[in-house]
Design an enzyme around this catalytic site. Structure first.
Site, PDB file in Angstrom:
ATOM      1  N   SER A 168      31.010 -63.402 -18.997  1.00  0.00           N
ATOM      2  CA  SER A 168      29.637 -63.227 -18.290  1.00  0.00           C
ATOM      3  C   SER A 168      29.689 -64.466 -17.582  1.00  0.00           C
ATOM      4  O   SER A 168      30.021 -64.895 -16.455  1.00  0.00           O
ATOM      5  CB  SER A 168      28.008 -62.098 -18.751  1.00  0.00           C
ATOM      6  OG  SER A 168      27.616 -62.244 -18.302  1.00  0.00           O
ATOM      7  N   ASP A 263      29.004 -51.462 -15.351  1.00  0.00           N
ATOM      8  CA  ASP A 263      28.393 -53.387 -15.585  1.00  0.00           C
ATOM      9  C   ASP A 263      28.324 -53.388 -14.375  1.00  0.00           C
ATOM     10  O   ASP A 263      29.251 -53.154 -13.115  1.00  0.00           O
ATOM     11  CB  ASP A 263      30.134 -54.003 -16.498  1.00  0.00           C
ATOM     12  CG  ASP A 263      29.179 -55.189 -16.134  1.00  0.00           C
ATOM     13  OD1 ASP A 263      28.806 -55.859 -15.575  1.00  0.00           O
ATOM     14  OD2 ASP A 263      29.761 -56.047 -17.313  1.00  0.00           O
ATOM     15  N   HIS A 293      27.670 -53.807 -20.018  1.00  0.00           N
ATOM     16  CA  HIS A 293      28.214 -55.133 -19.812  1.00  0.00           C
ATOM     17  C   HIS A 293      27.841 -55.231 -21.529  1.00  0.00           C
ATOM     18  O   HIS A 293      26.828 -55.452 -22.293  1.00  0.00           O
ATOM     19  CB  HIS A 293      26.494 -56.083 -19.772  1.00  0.00           C
ATOM     20  CG  HIS A 293      27.203 -57.261 -19.135  1.00  0.00           C
ATOM     21  ND1 HIS A 293      28.004 -57.984 -18.135  1.00  0.00           N
ATOM     22  CD2 HIS A 293      26.543 -58.173 -19.930  1.00  0.00           C
ATOM     23  CE1 HIS A 293      28.124 -59.447 -18.236  1.00  0.00           C
ATOM     24  NE2 HIS A 293      26.845 -59.870 -19.519  1.00  0.00           N
TER      25      HIS A 293
END
Length: 325
Positions: A168, A263, A293
């Site tokens: 991320s 995501d 995510h």
């Protein structure tokens, strides 16, 4: 089109991920909820510390020189307990949207990687926004890379076998470190291993109505980017802040990138992969259906198990290439 126009977004989620989804914090990350989110992460670290994995891996804390004028940077060094030299190594940047997180949260995964791959991992406790906006976090990560390379021998590491990885926001920082190392003629990198990286600050980075419903939302993303960029949002955005902004991706190390089909970062990650390939960078992409995510944290869902296995195998291949060189 809004995601609500498509019906219940949960219907798109891999059914095996739904129990994990129900455990995730509800709502957006905002200025008002940030302190609570950070506290929750500290609680998770305390919980993890009670679990013993039995691996022959050590974790030591060091403080390494920061960038010019900055304080030292805390890092965790994760390494096999058995002696050795010439090991591969990775710089690891944790996730958390640039506004939360700590390397301790990633220790279960990093310990497994160090043990399975027989490598040394340096995970960076970089400064967080909004208290320390860009460029503080990326400068901390780059300083840790420079330290890792300079101290390779004492760490039992081959300085030509160092890669970068992150999840991320950590994927952003790993990609930005690669750009910085290239542009500053810094330590050579063997690979970059990017897990659903956060790469593009622009609000129109995606018009896909089916992404961003879970875990990391559009509202969370907008807050995080504002916190990270601070006053710099009014001018040109540096590619060291948002790697999707880079005009030249040539000369970057071979890249493995994975992302879930649900995501928020799907579209920007696909564009980044396309641009890497167009620049002549060897790149491999994996998109996981029904995955949102941070889905790979789910302990028992087959798609999450596969993602963790795929990442480990990609790292194994990256280090084995250097073994054969």
């Amino acid at each position: 089109m809004k995601i609500s126009d498509q019906g219940d977004p949960r219907a798109l989620v891999d059914p095996a991920l739904l129990p994990f989804l129900d455990l995730l914090p509800a709502g957006d990350v905002t200025a008002e909820t940030l302190a609570w989110r950070r506290s929750r992460m500290r609680d998770l670290v305390a919980l993890q510390e009670r679990t013993q994995d039995g691996l022959a891996v050590s974790v030591t804390e060091s403080h390494v020189p920061g960038s010019e004028g900055a304080a030292d940077v805390r890092v965790l060094v994760v390494a096999p307990k058995t002696g050795g030299a010439g090991r591969g190594a990775m710089l690891h940047c944790h996730g958390g949207g640039m506004v939360m997180g700590m390397p301790e949260l990633s220790l279960p995964v990093l310990r497994q990687m160090a043990d399975t791959l027989d490598i040394v991992i340096v995970s960076v406790d970089y400064r967080l926004a909004p208290e320390a906006p860009f460029p503080a976090p990326i400068e901390d990560c780059y300083a840790a890379l420079v330290w890792l390379h300079a101290n390779a021998e004492s760490l039992g590491v081959d300085p030509t076998r160092i890669g970068v990885t992150g999840e991320s926001a950590g994927g952003n920082l790993a990609a930005a470190v690669s750009l910085m190392a290239r542009d500053r003629k810094g330590p050579p990198l063997l690979f970059q291993n990017l897990i659903y990286p956060m790469l593009d600050e622009r609000p129109d980075a995606t018009d896909n109505p089916l992404v961003g419903a879970f875990c990391w939302t559009r509202a969370s993303n907008a807050f995080a980017w504002q916190a990270y960029l601070g006053s710099k949002t009014d001018g040109p955005v540096s590619p060291y802040a948002a790697p999707a902004r880079a005009q030249d991706l040539s000369g970057l190390p071979p890249t493995w990138l994975c992302v879930g089909a649900l995501d928020l970062f799907l579209d920007e990650d696909l564009r980044f992969v396309r641009d890497l390939a167009a620049a002549g960078v060897p790149v491999e992409l994996v998109v996981y259906p029904g995955a949102f995510h941070a889905f790979d944290v789910a302990p028992h869902a087959p798609v999450a198990i596969r993602a963790r296995s795929d990442r480990m195998e990609a790292l194994r291949r990256a280090f084995s290439v250097s073994d054969q060189a």
